[in-house]
Design a protein around this motif. Structure first.
Motif, PDB file in Angstrom:
ATOM      1  N   ARG A 212       0.830  -1.205   0.000  1.00  0.00           N
ATOM      2  CA  ARG A 212       0.000   0.000   0.000  1.00  0.00           C
ATOM      3  C   ARG A 212       0.865   1.256   0.000  1.00  0.00           C
ATOM      4  N   GLN A 213       1.966   1.229   0.743  1.00  0.00           N
ATOM      5  CA  GLN A 213       2.848   2.396   0.767  1.00  0.00           C
ATOM      6  C   GLN A 213       3.466   2.646  -0.601  1.00  0.00           C
ATOM      7  N   ILE A 214       3.943   1.580  -1.236  1.00  0.00           N
ATOM      8  CA  ILE A 214       4.582   1.725  -2.544  1.00  0.00           C
ATOM      9  C   ILE A 214       3.601   2.292  -3.569  1.00  0.00           C
ATOM     10  N   LEU A 215       2.396   1.720  -3.612  1.00  0.00           N
ATOM     11  CA  LEU A 215       1.411   2.194  -4.576  1.00  0.00           C
ATOM     12  C   LEU A 215       0.930   3.601  -4.229  1.00  0.00           C
ATOM     13  N   GLY A 216       0.727   3.868  -2.928  1.00  0.00           N
ATOM     14  CA  GLY A 216       0.265   5.195  -2.514  1.00  0.00           C
ATOM     15  C   GLY A 216       1.256   6.288  -2.867  1.00  0.00           C
ATOM     16  N   VAL A 217       2.540   6.045  -2.587  1.00  0.00           N
ATOM     17  CA  VAL A 217       3.578   7.022  -2.939  1.00  0.00           C
ATOM     18  C   VAL A 217       3.640   7.210  -4.452  1.00  0.00           C
ATOM     19  N   SER A 218       3.472   6.115  -5.201  1.00  0.00           N
ATOM     20  CA  SER A 218       3.527   6.202  -6.662  1.00  0.00           C
ATOM     21  C   SER A 218       2.392   7.059  -7.212  1.00  0.00           C
ATOM     22  N   TYR A 219       1.178   6.855  -6.705  1.00  0.00           N
ATOM     23  CA  TYR A 219       0.046   7.671  -7.157  1.00  0.00           C
ATOM     24  C   TYR A 219       0.271   9.149  -6.825  1.00  0.00           C
ATOM     25  N   LEU A 220       0.803   9.405  -5.637  1.00  0.00           N
ATOM     26  CA  LEU A 220       1.038  10.799  -5.241  1.00  0.00           C
ATOM     27  C   LEU A 220       2.118  11.446  -6.100  1.00  0.00           C
ATOM     28  N   LEU A 221       3.194  10.704  -6.392  1.00  0.00           N
ATOM     29  CA  LEU A 221       4.256  11.237  -7.253  1.00  0.00           C
ATOM     30  C   LEU A 221       3.722  11.544  -8.652  1.00  0.00           C
ATOM     31  N   MET A 222       2.911  10.631  -9.181  1.00  0.00           N
ATOM     32  CA  MET A 222       2.379  10.855 -10.519  1.00  0.00           C
ATOM     33  C   MET A 222       1.437  12.057 -10.538  1.00  0.00           C
ATOM     34  N   ALA A 223       0.610  12.178  -9.496  1.00  0.00           N
ATOM     35  CA  ALA A 223      -0.304  13.319  -9.416  1.00  0.00           C
ATOM     36  C   ALA A 223       0.468  14.624  -9.280  1.00  0.00           C
ATOM     37  N   ALA A 224       1.478  14.633  -8.398  1.00  0.00           N
ATOM     38  CA  ALA A 224       2.271  15.843  -8.198  1.00  0.00           C
ATOM     39  C   ALA A 224       3.023  16.222  -9.466  1.00  0.00           C
ATOM     40  N   GLY A 225       3.585  15.217 -10.157  1.00  0.00           N
ATOM     41  CA  GLY A 225       4.322  15.495 -11.387  1.00  0.00           C
ATOM     42  C   GLY A 225       3.423  16.035 -12.485  1.00  0.00           C
ATOM     43  N   ALA A 226       2.230  15.447 -12.641  1.00  0.00           N
ATOM     44  CA  ALA A 226       1.302  15.922 -13.672  1.00  0.00           C
ATOM     45  C   ALA A 226       0.827  17.339 -13.378  1.00  0.00           C
ATOM     46  N   ALA A 227       0.518  17.619 -12.103  1.00  0.00           N
ATOM     47  CA  ALA A 227       0.094  18.976 -11.731  1.00  0.00           C
ATOM     48  C   ALA A 227       1.231  19.973 -11.943  1.00  0.00           C
ATOM     49  N   GLY A 228       2.449  19.570 -11.567  1.00  0.00           N
ATOM     50  CA  GLY A 228       3.598  20.441 -11.763  1.00  0.00           C
ATOM     51  C   GLY A 228       3.864  20.716 -13.227  1.00  0.00           C
ATOM     52  N   PHE A 229       3.680  19.701 -14.074  1.00  0.00           N
ATOM     53  CA  PHE A 229       3.877  19.888 -15.509  1.00  0.00           C
ATOM     54  C   PHE A 229       2.873  20.898 -16.058  1.00  0.00           C
ATOM     55  N   ALA A 230       1.634  20.818 -15.574  1.00  0.00           N
ATOM     56  CA  ALA A 230       0.604  21.744 -16.035  1.00  0.00           C
ATOM     57  C   ALA A 230       0.906  23.185 -15.638  1.00  0.00           C
ATOM     58  N   LEU A 231       1.529  23.355 -14.481  1.00  0.00           N
ATOM     59  CA  LEU A 231       1.734  24.702 -13.934  1.00  0.00           C
ATOM     60  C   LEU A 231       3.163  25.199 -14.092  1.00  0.00           C
TER      61      LEU A 231
END
Length: 409
Positions: free
Chosen positions: A90-109
Motif C-alpha cells: 500500500r505504501q509503494i502504490l500510494g507514494v507512486s500515485y502521489l508522485l504521478m499526481a504531483a508530477g502531472a500537476a507540476g507539468f501543467a503549472l
C-alpha cells in the motif's frame, strides 16, 4: 506430480495464505490506475504543438518531455523494486500515485521548460512505481488466473492510451494544462481503494505462482541465460510495438495511402492491441503462457511479412497489434515461475521494456536511412523472427523436468 503436494508446504509460513491480494474494489481501482498511466504516456505527444508555442521549443527539445517521462519510469521501476518487500504494498502504490499526481500537476503549472522536464521526470517516477507494483502484484496475486488478470490490467493501459490523445483532440492542445491537472486529480481517489490491497504478498516461488499451468523453474547455472533471454524478448517486442506505432503512418503514405487514412490505420493498430489483451484473458485460463506467446510471435511475424504488400499493409498492421498484445502481460507469470529465485527479475524486464521503447526510435531510424521507408515492415519482421526464436529457446530452457522422488506423491 510433486508440485501439487509441495505447494501447501510452501505457503505454511505465510500468516494468511488464503487472504486475497486484492479486494474487488482494489482490482477495479488498479484497472483505473492503468487507464491513467496509459493516458499520461500518451498525453505528451498530442500536446507538443502547445509546448513549442508556449516555451519556444524546437521539435527535438519538445520531444524531451516524453524522454524525461521514460527516464523517470525506468528509475521508478528500479527504485520501487528496491523497496518491494521492505515497504508494504500500500505504501509503494500510494507514494507512486502521489508522485504521478504531483508530477502531472507540476507539468501543467510549470513556468518554464526546465521545470516542466523536472516535473515530467517526477510523474515518470510514479508511473514506473505503479507499472511495476501492479504488474508484480497481479503476477503473483491470482494463482492460475494471474495471466488472464494481467492481460485485463494491461488492456486498460491501452484504453488510457486511446482516450488521452482523444481528450487532447477534443479540448485542443493549447488547453493541455487543464488536461494534466484533471489527470492529477483523478489519481487521488485511488488512494482510498488501497486498503483493499494486501500489504504483504507471497514471495516468488510460492503456491500463488506455481498453481498456474506450464513452465518449470530453471537451474542456477542457467538462470543468467534465461533472464537474458527474457530481457531480450521484452526489449525486442517493445521495439516492434514502438516501431509500428511510430513508422506505420510514414510507411503507409510512402506506399500510396493518404495521410488521413494512414493516421486512422495507426489508431486501429493501437485499438487492436487493447482488444487483443481483453480477448486473450479467457484463453489464458486454458492455455499456457508459452503457447500464447509462441502463437503471438508467429502471428506477428507473418503479419509483418504481409505488411510488405501494399494492398495488405493496413490490415496486416492491425494483425500485428492483435498478436503483439498478450506478450508483455503473459510473459510476467511465466518469468516468475521460471525464475522464482530471482526476486528482481520482474523489475528487470519491465525496465527493459521501457528501454526498448526508448531505443526503438533511433535504432530503427538509422536502419531506415540505409534501407528506405518501404523496408520498415521487413526490418520489423526480422526483429519479430528473433522474438519467436527467443521464445522457442525459452520453452526448451524452462521445460519442466521430472522431479526426483522425495517421498511426496
Amino acid at each position: 506430480m510433486t508440485d501439487l503436494p509441495t505447494a501447501p508446504r510452501a505457503t505454511t509460513s505465510q500468516a494468511a495464505p488464503d487472504t486475497p491480494v486484492f479486494s474487488t474494489a482494489a482490482v477495479v481501482a488498479s484497472c483505473v490506475g492503468f487507464v491513467l498511466i496509459g493516458a499520461l504516456q500518451a498525453l505528451y505527444g498530442p500536446a507538443i504543438p502547445a509546448f513549442r508555442d508556449e516555451f519556444g521549443l524546437s521539435p527535438s527539445a519538445a520531444g524531451l518531455g516524453l524522454s524525461a517521462h521514460f527516464i523517470g519510469g525506468v528509475t521508478g521501476v528500479l527504485l520501487f523494486d528496491r523497496l518491494y518487500g521492505r515497504l508494504g504494498n500500500r505504501q509503494i502504490l500510494g507514494v507512486s500515485y502521489l508522485l504521478m499526481a504531483a508530477g502531472a500537476a507540476g507539468f501543467a503549472l510549470a513556468p518554464n521548460w526546465p521545470a516542466a522536464l523536472a516535473t515530467a521526470l517526477l510523474a515518470g517516477l510514479g508511473f514506473g512505481g505503479i507499472d511495476y507494483g501492479l504488474n508484480q502484484l497481479f503476477a503473483v496475486g491470482f494463482g492460475n488466473r494471474s495471466t488472464a488478470m494481467l492481460n485485463i490490467l494491461n488492456a486498460h493501459f491501452g484504453v488510457g492510451a486511446i482516450l488521452g490523445p482523444a481528450l487532447i483532440g477534443v479540448i485542443g492542445s493549447e488547453h493541455y494544462p487543464a488536461v494534466f491537472l484533471g489527470f492529477a486529480l483523478a489519481n487521488l481517489p485511488l488512494l482510498l481503494c488501497l486498503k483493499g490491497v494486501r500489504d504483504r504478498t507471497p514471495p516468488s516461488g510460492t503456491a500463488a505462482e506455481t498453481e498456474a499451468g506450464g513452465g518449470g523453474s530453471v537451474l542456477g547455472r542457467s538462470l543468467g541465460s534465461v533472464l537474458t533471454a527474457f530481457v531480450a524478448l521484452y526489449v525486442l517486442h517493445i521495439g516492434i510495438e514502438a516501431g509500428v506505432g511510430g513508422w506505420e503512418p510514414t510507411h503507409l503514405e510512402t506506399v500510396g495511402y493518404g495521410a488521413g487514412f494512414a493516421a486512422t490505420a495507426t489508431s486501429v493498430y493501437w485499438l487492436m492491441m487493447t482488444v487483443g489483451r481483453f480477448l486473450v484473458a479467457p484463453i489464458a485460463l486454458r492455455f499456457s503462457a508459452q503457447s500464447i506467446i509462441t502463437v503471438s510471435c508467429a502471428g506477428m511475424t507473418v503479419s509483418l511479412l504481409l505488411a510488405t504488400v501494399p494492398g495488405f499493409a493496413p490490415y496486416a498492421y492491425a494483425g500485428v497489434g492483435l498478436f503483439i498484445a498478450p506478450i508483455f502481460p503473459t510473459g510476467l507469470p511465466w518469468l516468475n515461475k521460471a525464475a522464482p529465485q530471482a526476486r528482481r527479475a520482474g523489475a528487470l524486464v519491465i525496465a527493459a521494456s521501457m528501454v526498448g521503447g526508448v531505443l526503438a526510435g533511433p535504432t530503427l531510424g538509422k536502419a531506415i536511412e540505409w534501407s528506405g521507408i518501404r523496408a520498415v515492415p521487413l526490418l520489423l519482421c526480422g526483429v519479430s523472427a528473433l522474438c519467436l526464436a527467443t521464445t522457442l529457446w525459452l520453452i526448451r530452457a524452462t521445460r519442466t523436468t521430472p522431479a526426483r522422488d522425495t517421498g511426496a506423491s
